[in-house]
Design an enzyme around this catalytic site. Sequence first.
Site, PDB file in Angstrom:
ATOM      1  N   ALA A 295     -62.752  18.841 -83.447  1.00 38.16           N
ATOM      2  CA  ALA A 295     -61.749  18.225 -84.455  1.00 38.16           C
ATOM      3  C   ALA A 295     -62.099  16.613 -84.868  1.00 38.16           C
ATOM      4  O   ALA A 295     -62.063  16.384 -85.783  1.00 38.16           O
ATOM      5  CB  ALA A 295     -60.580  17.947 -83.341  1.00 38.16           C
TER       6      ALA A 295
ATOM      7  N   HIS B  59     -43.375  19.115 -76.751  1.00 37.17           N
ATOM      8  CA  HIS B  59     -43.351  19.616 -75.140  1.00 37.17           C
ATOM      9  C   HIS B  59     -43.239  18.517 -74.139  1.00 37.17           C
ATOM     10  O   HIS B  59     -43.555  18.432 -73.024  1.00 37.17           O
ATOM     11  CB  HIS B  59     -44.793  20.291 -74.907  1.00 37.17           C
ATOM     12  CG  HIS B  59     -45.025  21.637 -75.308  1.00 37.17           C
ATOM     13  ND1 HIS B  59     -45.939  22.405 -75.571  1.00 37.17           N
ATOM     14  CD2 HIS B  59     -44.098  22.369 -76.076  1.00 37.17           C
ATOM     15  CE1 HIS B  59     -45.875  23.539 -76.035  1.00 37.17           C
ATOM     16  NE2 HIS B  59     -44.616  23.528 -76.609  1.00 37.17           N
TER      17      HIS B  59
ATOM     18  N   THR C  23     -55.283  24.135 -81.222  1.00 42.68           N
ATOM     19  CA  THR C  23     -54.284  24.911 -80.195  1.00 42.68           C
ATOM     20  C   THR C  23     -54.764  26.510 -80.361  1.00 42.68           C
ATOM     21  O   THR C  23     -55.135  26.829 -81.211  1.00 42.68           O
ATOM     22  CB  THR C  23     -52.836  24.810 -80.828  1.00 42.68           C
ATOM     23  OG1 THR C  23     -52.036  25.513 -80.032  1.00 42.68           O
ATOM     24  CG2 THR C  23     -52.716  25.372 -82.243  1.00 42.68           C
ATOM     25  N   SER C  24     -54.639  27.122 -79.138  1.00 42.21           N
ATOM     26  CA  SER C  24     -54.866  28.691 -79.089  1.00 42.21           C
ATOM     27  C   SER C  24     -54.192  29.359 -79.576  1.00 42.21           C
ATOM     28  O   SER C  24     -54.283  30.628 -79.454  1.00 42.21           O
ATOM     29  CB  SER C  24     -55.387  28.715 -77.460  1.00 42.21           C
ATOM     30  OG  SER C  24     -54.045  28.702 -76.823  1.00 42.21           O
TER      31      SER C  24
ATOM     32  N   CYS D 206     -32.674   6.307 -59.703  1.00 40.08           N
ATOM     33  CA  CYS D 206     -32.455   6.463 -61.054  1.00 40.08           C
ATOM     34  C   CYS D 206     -31.813   5.136 -61.635  1.00 40.08           C
ATOM     35  O   CYS D 206     -30.810   4.865 -60.973  1.00 40.08           O
ATOM     36  CB  CYS D 206     -32.013   7.821 -61.216  1.00 40.08           C
ATOM     37  SG  CYS D 206     -31.257   7.864 -63.103  1.00 40.08           S
TER      38      CYS D 206
ATOM     39  N   CYS E  29     -33.517  11.915 -65.893  1.00 39.79           N
ATOM     40  CA  CYS E  29     -32.773  12.138 -64.880  1.00 39.79           C
ATOM     41  C   CYS E  29     -31.966  13.307 -65.027  1.00 39.79           C
ATOM     42  O   CYS E  29     -31.503  13.720 -66.224  1.00 39.79           O
ATOM     43  CB  CYS E  29     -31.531  10.799 -64.907  1.00 39.79           C
ATOM     44  SG  CYS E  29     -30.341  11.415 -63.843  1.00 39.79           S
TER      45      CYS E  29
ATOM     46  N   ARG F 284     -52.067  13.479 -63.622  1.00 37.07           N
ATOM     47  CA  ARG F 284     -52.344  13.372 -65.073  1.00 37.07           C
ATOM     48  C   ARG F 284     -51.903  12.158 -65.502  1.00 37.07           C
ATOM     49  O   ARG F 284     -52.756  11.823 -66.428  1.00 37.07           O
ATOM     50  CB  ARG F 284     -51.595  14.659 -65.616  1.00 37.07           C
ATOM     51  CG  ARG F 284     -52.130  16.076 -65.143  1.00 37.07           C
ATOM     52  CD  ARG F 284     -51.354  17.291 -65.826  1.00 37.07           C
ATOM     53  NE  ARG F 284     -51.671  17.259 -67.296  1.00 37.07           N
ATOM     54  CZ  ARG F 284     -50.744  17.988 -68.306  1.00 37.07           C
ATOM     55  NH1 ARG F 284     -50.126  18.685 -67.847  1.00 37.07           N
ATOM     56  NH2 ARG F 284     -51.214  17.942 -69.555  1.00 37.07           N
TER      57      ARG F 284
ATOM     58  N   ASN G  22     -60.404  24.338 -85.326  1.00 43.66           N
ATOM     59  CA  ASN G  22     -60.699  24.781 -84.191  1.00 43.66           C
ATOM     60  C   ASN G  22     -62.019  25.010 -83.728  1.00 43.66           C
ATOM     61  O   ASN G  22     -62.781  25.535 -84.806  1.00 43.66           O
ATOM     62  CB  ASN G  22     -59.705  26.096 -83.745  1.00 43.66           C
ATOM     63  CG  ASN G  22     -59.544  26.245 -82.050  1.00 43.66           C
ATOM     64  OD1 ASN G  22     -60.599  26.187 -81.375  1.00 43.66           O
ATOM     65  ND2 ASN G  22     -58.051  26.658 -81.835  1.00 43.66           N
ATOM     66  N   LEU G  23     -62.471  25.154 -82.490  1.00 41.85           N
ATOM     67  CA  LEU G  23     -63.877  25.467 -82.273  1.00 41.85           C
ATOM     68  C   LEU G  23     -64.193  26.936 -82.436  1.00 41.85           C
ATOM     69  O   LEU G  23     -65.407  27.279 -82.637  1.00 41.85           O
ATOM     70  CB  LEU G  23     -64.002  25.211 -80.734  1.00 41.85           C
ATOM     71  CG  LEU G  23     -64.253  23.674 -80.374  1.00 41.85           C
ATOM     72  CD1 LEU G  23     -64.598  23.759 -78.889  1.00 41.85           C
ATOM     73  CD2 LEU G  23     -65.573  23.276 -80.936  1.00 41.85           C
TER      74      LEU G  23
HETATM   75  N1  APR Z   1     -62.077  20.528 -81.213  1.00 44.85           N
HETATM   76  C1  APR Z   1     -61.237  21.455 -81.892  1.00 44.85           C
HETATM   77  N2  APR Z   1     -60.676  22.519 -81.088  1.00 44.85           N
HETATM   78  C2  APR Z   1     -60.949  22.386 -79.739  1.00 44.85           C
HETATM   79  C3  APR Z   1     -61.912  21.440 -79.017  1.00 44.85           C
HETATM   80  C4  APR Z   1     -62.304  20.417 -80.007  1.00 44.85           C
HETATM   81  N3  APR Z   1     -63.042  19.483 -79.727  1.00 44.85           N
HETATM   82  N4  APR Z   1     -61.771  21.624 -77.839  1.00 44.85           N
HETATM   83  C5  APR Z   1     -60.945  22.632 -77.730  1.00 44.85           C
HETATM   84  N5  APR Z   1     -60.627  23.345 -78.565  1.00 44.85           N
HETATM   85  C6  APR Z   1     -59.441  24.399 -78.988  1.00 44.85           C
HETATM   86  C7  APR Z   1     -59.849  25.574 -78.060  1.00 44.85           C
HETATM   87  O1  APR Z   1     -60.619  26.409 -78.990  1.00 44.85           O
HETATM   88  C8  APR Z   1     -58.306  26.310 -77.858  1.00 44.85           C
HETATM   89  O2  APR Z   1     -58.250  27.053 -78.888  1.00 44.85           O
HETATM   90  O3  APR Z   1     -58.351  23.943 -78.422  1.00 44.85           O
HETATM   91  C9  APR Z   1     -57.619  25.067 -78.106  1.00 44.85           C
HETATM   92  C10 APR Z   1     -56.831  24.586 -76.642  1.00 44.85           C
HETATM   93  O4  APR Z   1     -55.915  25.607 -76.332  1.00 44.85           O
HETATM   94  P1  APR Z   1     -55.103  25.367 -75.039  1.00 44.85           P
HETATM   95  O5  APR Z   1     -55.873  25.276 -73.976  1.00 44.85           O
HETATM   96  O6  APR Z   1     -54.435  26.814 -74.885  1.00 44.85           O
HETATM   97  O7  APR Z   1     -53.971  24.477 -75.302  1.00 44.85           O
HETATM   98  P2  APR Z   1     -52.747  24.486 -76.424  1.00 44.85           P
HETATM   99  O8  APR Z   1     -52.811  25.439 -77.519  1.00 44.85           O
HETATM  100  O9  APR Z   1     -52.223  23.110 -76.669  1.00 44.85           O
HETATM  101  O10 APR Z   1     -51.664  24.879 -75.448  1.00 44.85           O
HETATM  102  C11 APR Z   1     -50.079  24.994 -75.866  1.00 44.85           C
HETATM  103  O11 APR Z   1     -49.653  25.851 -73.476  1.00 44.85           O
HETATM  104  O12 APR Z   1     -49.879  25.217 -71.375  1.00 44.85           O
HETATM  105  C12 APR Z   1     -48.967  25.206 -72.426  1.00 44.85           C
HETATM  106  O13 APR Z   1     -47.561  23.272 -72.689  1.00 44.85           O
HETATM  107  C13 APR Z   1     -48.797  23.710 -72.721  1.00 44.85           C
HETATM  108  O14 APR Z   1     -48.848  22.462 -74.829  1.00 44.85           O
HETATM  109  C14 APR Z   1     -49.467  23.447 -73.978  1.00 44.85           C
HETATM  110  C15 APR Z   1     -49.356  24.675 -74.665  1.00 44.85           C
END
Ligand code: APR
Length: 239
Positions: A224, A113, A181-182, A140, A121, A61, A206-207
């Site tokens: 976004a 996060h 964020t989901s 380290c 370390c 990554r 969000n989408l």
């Molecule tokens: N514009 C707006 N929203 C978007 C776009 C975009 N171009 N592409 C995707 N999304 C939205 C999706 O609809 C979804 O709701 O972004 C969200 C991504 O969700 P996740 O993949 O669950 O990511 P996140 O919410 O950041 O995850 C939280 O989970 O696994 C852990 O530590 C990891 O920080 C992460 C945490």
Amino acid sequence: MSALAAKRIVILTGAGISAESGIKTFRAADGLWEEHRIEDVATPEGFAANPERVQRFYNGRRRQLLSDAVKVNPAHIALAELEKRFDGECLLVTQNIDDLHERAGSDDPIHMHGELLKMHCTRSGEVFEIHGDIHAELSCACCGKTGTLRPHVVWFGEMPLQMPCIEAALSQCDLFIAVGTSGNVYPAAGFVQLARHAGAHSIEVNLEASSQHSYFDEHRHGLASEVLPRLCEEILASS
Ligand code: APR
């Protein structure tokens, strides 16, 4: 008065804001958690069981983040501009471990996060920058030992970083915006409720509707990169 006429803003970003920059989200159909088991690569137990597998995952990554394929997008830039031009307090909190907010010009966002370009370390807790791979032979700088360095990322079951500072800002904000964020991972998923409790107006960008969507006052569905530049201009015009 417009609900966007704010004095203290808290913005929470998630993987969706970096999706248009070429970084996979976690929970999409082709997301990172479809390809990898969370237990294997994002828990302290997974690291103890197989450190090489975990380092390989984050090394990959990190290489991708530093490749030419990944670039900031207009959503990151809009937030950096807002922060510069807004005549009040504006705290940017991200769940993302990439550095795209910094590359866009945001000043010291909180990475709750952790950060992919840092390692720590496990003996001393000291944090170092890392742009290359972390491997078993890497010693380290603080203790001279090998095998003590791990990615500076918060895994499931670990405490997110800088929570007191985030909670203090949420308890005083008048505008809360969650972007991409989901809403599946706490404590970040609960921020909208803390902000509402403080009386803040809340907006979801969000989408699609997230798991927390019913707690938001306003929804702006779309990319976004398209929604945020407009929203940030509206905020600046209202404040
Ligand atoms: N514009 C707006 N929203 C978007 C776009 C975009 N171009 N592409 C995707 N999304 C939205 C999706 O609809 C979804 O709701 O972004 C969200 C991504 O969700 P996740 O993949 O669950 O990511 P996140 O919410 O950041 O995850 C939280 O989970 O696994 C852990 O530590 C990891 O920080 C992460 C945490």
